[in-house]
Design a protein around this motif. Structure first.
Motif, mmCIF file in Angstrom:
data_model
loop_
_atom_site.group_PDB
_atom_site.id
_atom_site.type_symbol
_atom_site.label_atom_id
_atom_site.label_comp_id
_atom_site.label_asym_id
_atom_site.label_seq_id
_atom_site.Cartn_x
_atom_site.Cartn_y
_atom_site.Cartn_z
ATOM 1 N N PHE A 40 -3.315 56.839 3.301
ATOM 2 C CA PHE A 40 -3.156 57.817 2.264
ATOM 3 C C PHE A 40 -3.585 57.200 0.885
ATOM 4 C CE2 PHE A 40 0.085 58.857 5.415
ATOM 5 C CZ PHE A 40 0.025 60.164 5.737
ATOM 6 N N ASP A 41 -4.065 58.258 -0.010
ATOM 7 C CA ASP A 41 -4.235 57.776 -1.350
ATOM 8 C C ASP A 41 -2.790 57.732 -1.871
ATOM 9 O OD1 ASP A 41 -7.244 57.663 -1.167
ATOM 10 O OD2 ASP A 41 -7.179 59.947 -1.733
ATOM 11 N N THR A 42 -2.710 56.837 -3.020
ATOM 12 C CA THR A 42 -1.441 56.938 -3.621
ATOM 13 C C THR A 42 -1.438 58.362 -4.232
ATOM 14 O OG1 THR A 42 -1.726 54.772 -4.556
ATOM 15 C CG2 THR A 42 -0.310 55.943 -5.809
ATOM 16 N N PRO A 43 -0.131 58.989 -4.153
ATOM 17 C CA PRO A 43 0.125 60.225 -4.508
ATOM 18 C C PRO A 43 -0.428 60.514 -6.149
ATOM 19 C CG PRO A 43 1.959 59.600 -3.236
ATOM 20 C CD PRO A 43 1.182 58.465 -3.497
ATOM 21 N N TRP A 44 -1.042 61.671 -6.233
ATOM 22 C CA TRP A 44 -1.393 61.871 -7.719
ATOM 23 C C TRP A 44 -0.704 61.790 -8.747
ATOM 24 C CZ3 TRP A 44 -5.453 61.448 -10.712
ATOM 25 C CH2 TRP A 44 -5.685 62.094 -11.762
ATOM 26 N N HIS A 45 0.452 62.373 -8.902
ATOM 27 C CA HIS A 45 1.568 62.023 -10.017
ATOM 28 C C HIS A 45 1.804 60.517 -10.047
ATOM 29 C CE1 HIS A 45 5.255 61.374 -7.803
ATOM 30 N NE2 HIS A 45 4.614 61.829 -6.707
ATOM 31 N N ILE A 46 1.852 59.701 -9.125
ATOM 32 C CA ILE A 46 2.126 58.267 -9.477
ATOM 33 C C ILE A 46 0.717 57.710 -10.203
ATOM 34 C CG2 ILE A 46 2.305 56.122 -8.409
ATOM 35 C CD1 ILE A 46 3.792 57.702 -6.107
ATOM 36 N N ARG A 47 -0.431 57.907 -9.796
ATOM 37 C CA ARG A 47 -1.582 57.576 -10.328
ATOM 38 C C ARG A 47 -1.774 58.183 -11.696
ATOM 39 N NH1 ARG A 47 -6.101 59.771 -6.854
ATOM 40 N NH2 ARG A 47 -4.617 60.880 -5.630
ATOM 41 N N GLU A 48 -1.622 59.364 -12.046
ATOM 42 C CA GLU A 48 -1.461 59.913 -13.297
ATOM 43 C C GLU A 48 -0.658 59.290 -14.344
ATOM 44 O OE1 GLU A 48 -1.929 64.378 -14.593
ATOM 45 O OE2 GLU A 48 -0.179 64.037 -13.607
ATOM 46 N N GLU A 49 0.464 58.723 -13.956
ATOM 47 C CA GLU A 49 1.298 58.046 -14.786
ATOM 48 C C GLU A 49 0.816 56.603 -15.126
ATOM 49 O OE1 GLU A 49 4.449 58.067 -17.286
ATOM 50 O OE2 GLU A 49 3.917 59.531 -15.984
ATOM 51 N N GLY A 50 0.189 56.106 -14.101
ATOM 52 C CA GLY A 50 -0.540 54.778 -14.426
ATOM 53 C C GLY A 50 -1.768 55.025 -15.387
ATOM 54 N N THR A 270 0.390 48.107 -15.690
ATOM 55 C CA THR A 270 -0.009 49.400 -15.351
ATOM 56 C C THR A 270 0.726 49.850 -13.836
ATOM 57 O OG1 THR A 270 -2.120 49.358 -16.332
ATOM 58 C CG2 THR A 270 -1.813 51.242 -14.736
ATOM 59 N N SER A 271 0.962 49.007 -13.080
ATOM 60 C CA SER A 271 1.552 49.220 -11.902
ATOM 61 C C SER A 271 2.773 49.654 -12.035
ATOM 62 C CB SER A 271 1.313 48.287 -11.003
ATOM 63 O OG SER A 271 -0.045 47.791 -10.828
ATOM 64 N N GLN A 272 3.467 48.738 -13.010
ATOM 65 C CA GLN A 272 5.141 49.022 -13.251
ATOM 66 C C GLN A 272 5.226 50.539 -13.767
ATOM 67 O OE1 GLN A 272 7.321 45.949 -14.954
ATOM 68 N NE2 GLN A 272 5.492 44.572 -15.196
ATOM 69 N N TYR A 273 4.548 51.010 -14.630
ATOM 70 C CA TYR A 273 4.783 52.527 -15.288
ATOM 71 C C TYR A 273 4.591 53.358 -13.822
ATOM 72 C CZ TYR A 273 5.210 50.894 -20.071
ATOM 73 O OH TYR A 273 5.714 50.455 -21.340
ATOM 74 N N ALA A 274 3.548 53.312 -13.133
ATOM 75 C CA ALA A 274 3.314 54.096 -11.824
ATOM 76 C C ALA A 274 4.330 54.030 -11.214
ATOM 77 C CB ALA A 274 1.964 53.631 -11.239
ATOM 78 N N ALA A 275 5.071 52.795 -10.997
ATOM 79 C CA ALA A 275 6.319 52.621 -10.126
ATOM 80 C C ALA A 275 7.356 53.438 -10.288
ATOM 81 C CB ALA A 275 6.609 51.258 -9.746
ATOM 82 N N ILE A 276 7.726 53.361 -11.878
ATOM 83 C CA ILE A 276 8.791 54.494 -12.458
ATOM 84 C C ILE A 276 8.488 55.557 -11.795
ATOM 85 C CG2 ILE A 276 9.867 55.191 -14.451
ATOM 86 C CD1 ILE A 276 9.091 52.310 -15.853
#
Length: 390
Positions: A40-50, A270-276
Motif C-alpha cells: 500500500f502507498d502511505t495514506p494520502w492524508h499522512i503524506r499530505e501532512e508531511g 518530516t516523518s515526525q509530522y506525518a506520524a502525528i
C-alpha cells in the motif's frame, strides 16, 4: 598493514533475506514474496501532512527525543491500544525505525557477558544487535506443535544466573504467530520471579487477526521491566519514512537517549509530522489494510491446503511459514530451485534461525493478483517435486 576490521563485525553473517532480494533484482519477470514491506502507498492524508510540514519550512532538528506533540500522541495511542500509561516527557523516545530502538535498548541495558533470550524463528536483527552490545545470545527454539508460541516451560529451561533480557517478538516475523493473554501472563510471572527485563517488539501489533493484540507490559509487575518497541512502517505503510519509537521505564529511556543523541541526533522531522497525523486520524487506514491482509492470509491458507502444503494457521503480521520437510530438500535448496525454475522468490526459514530449517517465509504484503500468480507457480513446482520423489 594492520587489519582495519573488527573481528566482531566480520563474524556477523549478512541478512539471509537480502540475499534472495538481491538475486530477484537481477532477474526479469521474477515475483518476489520475500520482503516484508506493505504494497500500500502511505495514506494520502499522512503524506499530505508531511508535504505541508516541508512547505511550511519545518525542516530543522527536533528535540533529541522527538517532537513533544508526537510523543504525546504516542502516549495516547499506547494507553488506548495496550492500556499502559507512559509519561511522554520521560518514558517515550522517537527513533529511526523500530530497528534503532532495538539496537539502543540492548546497548543501554547490557554489560559484557549478560545473556539475552531470543526465541527463534524471529527477526534477523535481534541476535547481531545482542552481539554488538557485547551480550550473549541464548536461542530458544520455538516449535510448530506449539504454534511457534513461547511457553513458560521453554523459558524456564533457558534461564541462568546471567540472564538479563528476554526478547518477545510477537506478532512474529517470520511465523505470523501471536501470544494471547494467558500465554503472556505465564511468561510475565516468570520474568517477575526471575527478575528478567523484556524487550517487547510489537511492530506488527495492529496486524492481528484473532481478537485484540495484548502487550506483556500491561501484565502485573511488567510495565517497570518492559521496553515496548513499535513504529509506523508496517501498520501505516510508512517503511521509507523510517520512524519508530520505544516506551518504557524512565531510567532505561534516559540511557537510550544518550546513544541516540550521539549516533543519530533526532529522527527525520518530516516523518515526525506525518506520524502525528497517522496516530490522530489513521485508525480507518489501519483497519482497511488489516482487512485486506486478512483476505490474502486466508487465500494463502486455502491454496496451501489445496496443494497439500502443511502450514499452521498464523494470526499475526503478514507472513505464513509453511513446512517443506516432506520434499527432502533443505529450505535453502527449495527456495533456490523455486526461484530458478519458477522465478518466485521466498525466504528460507533458516534466515531466521537454525530452527527455521524445513520452512519458508512467504510474505502476503503483495497484491492478490501477484499472490495468485505466484501460488500457481508454487503449485506447479510442488507437483514437480512430488513426481520426482515417486
Amino acid at each position: 598493514m594492520r587489519n582495519p576490521l573488527s573481528t566482531k563485525i566480520v563474524d556477523i553473517k549478512p541478512s539471509g533475506i537480502r540475499k534472495f532480494f538481491d538475486i530477484v533484482n537481477e532477474m526479469d519477470d521474477a515475483i518476489s514474496l520475500g520482503v516484508g514491506e506493505p504494497d500500500f502507498d502511505t495514506p494520502w492524508h499522512i503524506r499530505e501532512e508531511g508535504i505541508f510540514s516541508l512547505e511550511s519550512g519545518k525542516t530543522f532538528y527536533t528535540s533529541n527525543t522527538g517532537l513533544k506533540e508526537l510523543r504525546k500522541e504516542i502516549s495516547h495511542y499506547l494507553l488506548r491500544r495496550i492500556g499502559v500509561k507512559y509519561d511522554p516527557n520521560h518514558q517515550v523516545i522517537v527513533t529511526v525505525g523500530g530497528s534503532e530502538a532495538i539496537d539502543i535498548a540492548l546497548r543501554s541495558m547490557l554489560d559484557p557477558g549478560d545473556e539475552v533470550l531470543i526465541p527463534q524463528p524471529s527477526y534477523v536483527s535481534y541476535e547481531p544487535c545482542t552481539v554488538l552490545a557485547d551480550g550473549v545470545p541464548v536461542i530458544i527454539n520455538l516449535k510448530e506443535e506449539n504454534e511457534f508460541r513461547l511457553t513458560k516451560e521453554e523459558l524456564l529451561e533457558h534461564i541462568t544466573d546471567k540472564t538479563k533480557i528476554l526478547i518477545l517478538p510477537f506478532p512474529n516475523n517470520p511465523t505470523g504467530a501471536i501470544m494471547e493473554e494467558d500465554d503472556l501472563r505465564a511468561i510475565a510471572e516468570v520474568c517477575v520471579e526471575k527478575d528478567i527485563f523484556v524487550l517487547s517488539d510489537e511492530i506488527y501489533s495492529e496486524l492481528t487477526y484473532k481478537g485484540e493484540h495484548t502487550s506483556i507490559a500491561r501484565m502485573p509487575g511488567m510495565a517497570e521491566r518492559t521496553i515496548v518497541i513499535n513504529g509506523f512502517s508496517k501498520s501505516y505503510a510508512m517503511t521509507g519514512w523510517r520512524l519508530g519509537y520505544a516506551a518504557g521505564p524512565t531510567q532505561i529511556i534516559e540511557q537510550m537517549l544518550k546513544i541516540h543523541q550521539f549516533a543519530i541526533m533526532c529522527a527525520p522531522t518530516t516523518s515526525q509530522y506525518a506520524a502525528i497525523e497517522a496516530l490522530r486520524n489513521g485508525d480507518k487506514d489501519v483497519a482497511d489494510m488489516r482487512e485486506s491482509y486478512d483476505q490474502r492470509r486466508r487465500f494463502l491458507m486455502h491454496s496451501f491446503k489445496k496443494m497439500g502444503l502443511d502450514c499452521f494457521e498464523p494470526f499475526g503480521a503478514f507472513y505464513v511459514f509453511p513446512s517443506i520437510k516432506r520434499f527432502g530438500l533443505t529450505s535453502e535448496e527449495f527456495a533456490t530451485r523455486l526461484l530458478m525454475e519458477e522465478k518466485v522468490a521466498v525466504v528460507p526459514g533458516t534466515a531466521f534461525g537454525d530452527c527455521g530449517e524445513g520452512f519458508l517465509r512467504i510474505s502476503y504484503a503483495y497484491s492478490l493478483a501477484d499472490l495468485k500468480k505466484a501460488l500457481s507457480k508454487i503449485e506447479a513446482f510442488v507437483e514437480r517435486l512430488d513426481r520426482e520423489n515417486k
